[in-house]
Write an enzyme that holds these catalytic residues in place. Sequence first.
Site, PDB file in Angstrom:
ATOM      1  CD  GLU A 133      -8.488  12.874 -14.481  1.00  0.00           C
ATOM      2  OE1 GLU A 133      -9.901  12.882 -13.768  1.00  0.00           O
ATOM      3  OE2 GLU A 133      -7.834  11.452 -13.825  1.00  0.00           O
ATOM      4  CD  GLU A 239      -2.012   9.519 -14.310  1.00  0.00           C
ATOM      5  OE1 GLU A 239      -3.240   8.242 -13.949  1.00  0.00           O
ATOM      6  OE2 GLU A 239      -2.445  10.734 -14.316  1.00  0.00           O
TER       7      GLU A 239
HETATM    8  C1  XIL Z   1      -5.413   7.874  -7.979  1.00  0.00           C
HETATM    9  C2  XIL Z   1      -4.233   7.703  -6.973  1.00  0.00           C
HETATM   10  O1  XIL Z   1      -4.082   6.892  -7.128  1.00  0.00           O
HETATM   11  C3  XIL Z   1      -5.414   7.112  -5.901  1.00  0.00           C
HETATM   12  O2  XIL Z   1      -4.229   6.973  -3.814  1.00  0.00           O
HETATM   13  C4  XIL Z   1      -6.676   8.319  -4.719  1.00  0.00           C
HETATM   14  O3  XIL Z   1      -7.334   7.918  -4.122  1.00  0.00           O
HETATM   15  C5  XIL Z   1      -6.952   8.880  -5.878  1.00  0.00           C
HETATM   16  O4  XIL Z   1      -6.687   9.342  -7.540  1.00  0.00           O
HETATM   17  N1  XIL Z   1      -6.021   9.892 -12.407  1.00  0.00           N
HETATM   18  C6  XIL Z   1      -5.218  10.710 -12.141  1.00  0.00           C
HETATM   19  C7  XIL Z   1      -4.428   9.916 -10.677  1.00  0.00           C
HETATM   20  O5  XIL Z   1      -4.604  11.890 -12.185  1.00  0.00           O
HETATM   21  O6  XIL Z   1      -4.305  11.640  -9.863  1.00  0.00           O
HETATM   22  C8  XIL Z   1      -5.678   8.951  -9.853  1.00  0.00           C
HETATM   23  O7  XIL Z   1      -4.886   8.825  -8.641  1.00  0.00           O
HETATM   24  C9  XIL Z   1      -6.058   8.094 -10.891  1.00  0.00           C
HETATM   25  C10 XIL Z   1      -5.693   8.507 -11.968  1.00  0.00           C
END
Ligand code: XIL
Length: 330
Positions: A133, A239
């Site tokens: 990101e 994701e």
């Molecule tokens: C999220 C997790 O799922 C949560 O448990 C944590 O509190 C925050 O991060 N983008 C990403 C992931 O790249 O690492 C994130 O994961 C969700 C958004």
Amino acid sequence: MTGLREKFAEAFDIGVSLGGRLPDDYTPAEIALIDAQFSVVTPENCMKPNAIQPREGEFTFAQADALVAFAAAHNKRMTGHCLVWHEVCPAWFFLDGEAPASRELVLARMRTHIHTLAGRYRGHLMGWDVVNEALDDDDGYLRDTAWRRAIGDDYLVQAYRLAREADPDCDLYYNDYGNEMPAKREKTLRLLAELADAGIAVPAVGIQGHWVLDQVPFDEIDAAITTFAATGRRVMITELDLSILPWGKSAGNPYPDGCPAEILARQAEQYAALFRLFLRHRDVITRVAFWNPHDGRSWLNSFPYNRTNYPLLFDRQCQPKPAYAAVMAV
Ligand code: XIL
């Protein structure tokens, strides 16, 4: 039972992110679900900076080690997530006492972190989300982060070089959200080109795929995959989830006791449409990964605030939802 991973085996891998400690924190039904449905595992949190090095020089690998062992025991491959991220990065990385740390000090800490983490799991991972990101959501190019402020715009080049040194054989990915939309698509291309100029090959781009019911940008997803593939790169949906509630705090908690059938049906249609799109691009998509295995484990029950969400293909009892049947039928 034929699951997702077998159904799509010829097209792409089916992945899942797993949080908590494996296998202790999981029920037998959850383990069976993971066994049947998914072929690649992403660590949900245990390889992030705050989890791995909460204080300088204090490395905590227990949970990540357990996940790597679980994946090996259950015949899953793994990807690494993530070496550098502006979120959940402890403040000590950027401090020298009370003062901001120098570029040299922060670079040295980046080197130690990446070498120790990527070095430990060398040979166990298909690839790393090296910087997660990094692109700005607004008009700017790079996101304003503590890493960038401390090191400069070349912090990405530095991170990818260090990852390459630490694990010479795994792939180095760039992963982001919203990069299917035109503005971030362009910034992604610019970043990939700059990394390439610096001698860093990024063979695959991750589109996170945190989408919202009735707002899935199908045409933009299609265009983004085509655009990234045109540069010779592979694409991964890293994701995936399909929230039934909008982003932001306005929605409250409308469905604490169950999701209306009509919403589940719409979700099923939209998931099926997504997988039809992914299949059309099967020659360039290598992995489609869900963020969490079932609704009860979804991060969207607590982000951005606590409520009951239903974004995945399996319900809280690990039973298939209408969306599962729809995806299996494409
Ligand atoms: C999220 C997790 O799922 C949560 O448990 C944590 O509190 C925050 O991060 N983008 C990403 C992931 O790249 O690492 C994130 O994961 C969700 C958004």
